[in-house]
Scaffold this motif. Structure first.
Motif, PDB file in Angstrom:
ATOM      1  N   LEU A  71       0.754  -1.105  -0.008  1.00 33.18           N
ATOM      2  CA  LEU A  71      -0.119  -0.092   0.109  1.00 33.18           C
ATOM      3  C   LEU A  71       0.825   1.218  -0.049  1.00 33.18           C
ATOM      4  O   LEU A  71       0.782   2.217  -0.744  1.00 33.18           O
ATOM      5  CB  LEU A  71      -0.919   0.018   1.324  1.00 33.18           C
ATOM      6  CG  LEU A  71      -1.908   1.293   1.280  1.00 33.18           C
ATOM      7  CD1 LEU A  71      -2.585   1.619   0.291  1.00 33.18           C
ATOM      8  CD2 LEU A  71      -2.771   1.059   2.683  1.00 33.18           C
ATOM      9  N   ASP A  72       1.873   1.236   0.984  1.00 31.59           N
ATOM     10  CA  ASP A  72       2.896   2.304   0.998  1.00 31.59           C
ATOM     11  C   ASP A  72       3.504   2.501  -0.371  1.00 31.59           C
ATOM     12  O   ASP A  72       3.651   3.773  -1.045  1.00 31.59           O
ATOM     13  CB  ASP A  72       3.809   2.187   2.104  1.00 31.59           C
ATOM     14  CG  ASP A  72       3.232   2.487   3.500  1.00 31.59           C
ATOM     15  OD1 ASP A  72       2.153   2.819   3.676  1.00 31.59           O
ATOM     16  OD2 ASP A  72       3.853   2.199   4.417  1.00 31.59           O
ATOM     17  N   CYS A  73       4.130   1.530  -1.101  1.00 33.71           N
ATOM     18  CA  CYS A  73       4.591   1.521  -2.323  1.00 33.71           C
ATOM     19  C   CYS A  73       3.680   2.296  -3.264  1.00 33.71           C
ATOM     20  O   CYS A  73       4.185   3.296  -4.093  1.00 33.71           O
ATOM     21  CB  CYS A  73       5.010   0.036  -2.735  1.00 33.71           C
ATOM     22  SG  CYS A  73       5.590  -0.075  -4.470  1.00 33.71           S
ATOM     23  N   VAL A 129       3.841  13.457   1.657  1.00 34.75           N
ATOM     24  CA  VAL A 129       2.881  14.274   1.703  1.00 34.75           C
ATOM     25  C   VAL A 129       1.863  14.354   0.776  1.00 34.75           C
ATOM     26  O   VAL A 129       1.935  14.169  -0.505  1.00 34.75           O
ATOM     27  CB  VAL A 129       3.414  15.904   1.707  1.00 34.75           C
ATOM     28  CG1 VAL A 129       2.714  16.889   1.715  1.00 34.75           C
ATOM     29  CG2 VAL A 129       4.818  15.937   2.505  1.00 34.75           C
ATOM     30  N   PRO A 130       0.387  14.352   1.231  1.00 36.25           N
ATOM     31  CA  PRO A 130      -0.002  14.539   2.365  1.00 36.25           C
ATOM     32  C   PRO A 130      -0.051  13.373   3.317  1.00 36.25           C
ATOM     33  O   PRO A 130      -0.666  13.496   4.476  1.00 36.25           O
ATOM     34  CB  PRO A 130      -1.479  15.224   1.871  1.00 36.25           C
ATOM     35  CG  PRO A 130      -1.726  14.276   0.810  1.00 36.25           C
ATOM     36  CD  PRO A 130      -0.174  14.135  -0.133  1.00 36.25           C
ATOM     37  N   ILE A 131       0.280  12.179   2.899  1.00 33.82           N
ATOM     38  CA  ILE A 131      -0.037  10.915   3.778  1.00 33.82           C
ATOM     39  C   ILE A 131       1.432  10.425   4.043  1.00 33.82           C
ATOM     40  O   ILE A 131       2.173  10.358   3.466  1.00 33.82           O
ATOM     41  CB  ILE A 131      -0.810   9.809   2.924  1.00 33.82           C
ATOM     42  CG1 ILE A 131      -1.977  10.650   2.341  1.00 33.82           C
ATOM     43  CG2 ILE A 131      -0.747   8.449   3.667  1.00 33.82           C
ATOM     44  CD1 ILE A 131      -2.881   9.477   1.634  1.00 33.82           C
ATOM     45  N   THR A 132       1.352  10.009   5.366  1.00 35.53           N
ATOM     46  CA  THR A 132       2.723   9.576   5.985  1.00 35.53           C
ATOM     47  C   THR A 132       2.803   7.974   6.352  1.00 35.53           C
ATOM     48  O   THR A 132       1.615   7.730   6.290  1.00 35.53           O
ATOM     49  CB  THR A 132       3.114  10.097   7.267  1.00 35.53           C
ATOM     50  OG1 THR A 132       2.065  10.226   8.316  1.00 35.53           O
ATOM     51  CG2 THR A 132       3.092  11.674   7.072  1.00 35.53           C
ATOM     52  N   ARG A 133       3.650   7.548   6.325  1.00 36.25           N
ATOM     53  CA  ARG A 133       3.744   5.959   6.615  1.00 36.25           C
ATOM     54  C   ARG A 133       3.411   5.766   7.919  1.00 36.25           C
ATOM     55  O   ARG A 133       2.456   4.594   8.227  1.00 36.25           O
ATOM     56  CB  ARG A 133       5.202   5.474   6.687  1.00 36.25           C
ATOM     57  CG  ARG A 133       5.897   5.426   5.044  1.00 36.25           C
ATOM     58  CD  ARG A 133       7.359   4.703   5.287  1.00 36.25           C
ATOM     59  NE  ARG A 133       7.754   4.779   3.893  1.00 36.25           N
ATOM     60  CZ  ARG A 133       7.592   3.638   3.021  1.00 36.25           C
ATOM     61  NH1 ARG A 133       6.719   2.582   3.597  1.00 36.25           N
ATOM     62  NH2 ARG A 133       8.175   3.616   1.960  1.00 36.25           N
TER      63      ARG A 133
END
Length: 117
Positions: A43-45, A55-59
């Motif tokens: 998902l992070d990838c 930015v705007p979402i962090t791990r």
């Protein structure tokens, strides 16, 4: 109709979800396993490829939301819920976020590998 067969097919959020579910995975004992659920790292990838992370979402944000489900992998419906939560926490439009993920396309240039036991 032959011309339609020659055109590249467009991905959907669901078709890309299936691709990312199987991205960067080496099964330790399971060969030729196809996954239908997504890991946090996958998902992070995807969010990074869509330029939505860091930015705007962090791990940290994705990790905390992911941990609420208490599962190793999330099914498609859970994944959509995670996107909705991320949108509400980051003041993003849900439909625009899904479109951004589709436009990011399939994973590219990854060298990181996740081993699943």
């Amino acid at each position: 109709m032959a011309d339609d067969d020659d055109k590249p097919k467009k991905h959907t959020i669901e078709s890309l979800f299936r691709i990312y579910c199987n991205h960067k995975v080496i099964g330790s004992d399971l060969e030729n396993q196809e996954y239908h659920s997504i890991l946090l790292s996958q998902l992070d990838c995807w969010l990074e490829q869509a330029k939505l992370m860091p930015v705007p979402i962090t791990r940290t944000q994705t990790g905390l939301i992911y941990m609420r489900y208490k599962k190793w992998r999330l099914e498609y419906e859970d994944f959509l819920e995670v996107l909705q939560i991320l949108c509400s926490e980051s003041d993003l439009n849900y439909e625009e976020m899904k479109e951004t993920l589709v436009l990011a396309g399939a994973p590219t240039g990854a060298t990181e590998i996740v081993v699943v036991k």
